[in-house]
Design a protein around this motif. Structure first.
Motif, PDB file in Angstrom:
ATOM      1  N   ASP A 129       0.656  -1.172   0.074  1.00 60.90           N
ATOM      2  CA  ASP A 129       0.122  -0.181   0.195  1.00 60.90           C
ATOM      3  C   ASP A 129       0.706   1.157   0.179  1.00 60.90           C
ATOM      4  O   ASP A 129       0.607   2.723  -0.986  1.00 60.90           O
ATOM      5  CB  ASP A 129      -0.443   0.268   1.345  1.00 60.90           C
ATOM      6  N   TYR A 187       2.586   1.892  -3.387  1.00 58.33           N
ATOM      7  CA  TYR A 187       1.551   2.230  -3.866  1.00 58.33           C
ATOM      8  C   TYR A 187       1.569   3.759  -3.681  1.00 58.33           C
ATOM      9  O   TYR A 187       0.715   4.481  -4.957  1.00 58.33           O
ATOM     10  CB  TYR A 187       0.255   1.670  -4.013  1.00 58.33           C
ATOM     11  N   GLU A 188       1.323   4.417  -2.510  1.00 66.29           N
ATOM     12  CA  GLU A 188       0.724   5.062  -2.825  1.00 66.29           C
ATOM     13  C   GLU A 188       2.098   6.576  -2.783  1.00 66.29           C
ATOM     14  O   GLU A 188       2.429   7.826  -3.686  1.00 66.29           O
ATOM     15  CB  GLU A 188       1.470   6.010  -0.723  1.00 66.29           C
ATOM     16  N   ASP A 189       3.647   6.068  -2.864  1.00 69.38           N
ATOM     17  CA  ASP A 189       4.936   6.470  -3.337  1.00 69.38           C
ATOM     18  C   ASP A 189       4.465   6.024  -5.203  1.00 69.38           C
ATOM     19  O   ASP A 189       5.310   7.736  -5.631  1.00 69.38           O
ATOM     20  CB  ASP A 189       6.045   5.156  -3.214  1.00 69.38           C
ATOM     21  N   ASP A 230       1.688   7.368  -6.327  1.00 73.42           N
ATOM     22  CA  ASP A 230       0.854   8.104  -6.997  1.00 73.42           C
ATOM     23  C   ASP A 230       1.852   9.633  -6.698  1.00 73.42           C
ATOM     24  O   ASP A 230       1.735  10.373  -7.779  1.00 73.42           O
ATOM     25  CB  ASP A 230      -0.241   7.918  -5.990  1.00 73.42           C
ATOM     26  N   HIS A 247       7.322  12.319   2.645  1.00 73.14           N
ATOM     27  CA  HIS A 247       6.777  10.839   2.133  1.00 73.14           C
ATOM     28  C   HIS A 247       7.335   9.396   2.690  1.00 73.14           C
ATOM     29  O   HIS A 247       6.803   8.448   3.041  1.00 73.14           O
ATOM     30  CB  HIS A 247       5.738  10.471   0.942  1.00 73.14           C
ATOM     31  N   HIS A 252       7.818   6.552   4.801  1.00 75.50           N
ATOM     32  CA  HIS A 252       7.426   5.376   4.600  1.00 75.50           C
ATOM     33  C   HIS A 252       8.502   3.965   5.101  1.00 75.50           C
ATOM     34  O   HIS A 252       8.299   3.762   5.765  1.00 75.50           O
ATOM     35  CB  HIS A 252       7.250   5.776   3.533  1.00 75.50           C
TER      36      HIS A 252
END
Length: 146
Positions: free
Chosen positions: A18, A21-23, A25, A59, A63
């Motif tokens: 997850d 996937y944020e990375d 985006d 981020h 992370h």
């Protein structure tokens, strides 16, 4: 789009997938902002790139901290090696941003994102994160003598 989520390797822990996937985006958003700046070189567009890069950096710090906290909590044997990779990545990210701000070298930043970053990200997921996620899931590490 720079990175297609479907091309990203998956690991044994959903929370890690997850975050990856944020990375993607955030990186894709940064890349689009950079392409826009290349097409229209205004001070405002440069600042938009810098802000998007800083969002990505922030981020990434979060992370990595999430993974590192879990490694400490579960006593992951190669913690320092994995953390060292994170620290090298963050240092390079800072250097790239500083260079871009000082030199306004759009092609340098574009090349970093297209080549260095993608290669590092995929390699890091396939190696460090795969082993770490498996340890999180099973308590076993190929780096320990079980």
């Amino acid at each position: 789009m720079l990175i297609n989520k479907d091309d990203l390797p998956l690991v044994a822990e959903d929370f890690m997938n997850d975050v990856h996937y944020e990375d993607v985006d955030i990186i894709n958003n940064l890349y689009e902002k950079l392409l826009n700046y290349i097409a229209s070189e205004t001070k405002e567009n440069k600042n938009i790139v810098i802000d998007a890069y800083q969002d990505w950096y922030d981020h990434t710090v979060s992370h990595f901290k999430g993974e590192e906290d879990k490694m400490i909590e579960l006593n992951f044997p190669p913690y320092m090696m994995h953390k060292g990779e994170h620290e090298k990545c963050l240092e390079q990210m800072r250097q790239v941003l500083d260079y871009f701000i000082k030199n306004d070298d759009k092609e340098f930043l574009k090349s970093y994102l297209e080549l260095d970053l993608i290669n590092w990200l995929v390699n890091h997921i396939q190696t460090m994160d795969t082993v770490t996620a498996m340890f999180f899931k099973t308590g076993m590490s190929p780096c320990s003598a079980h």
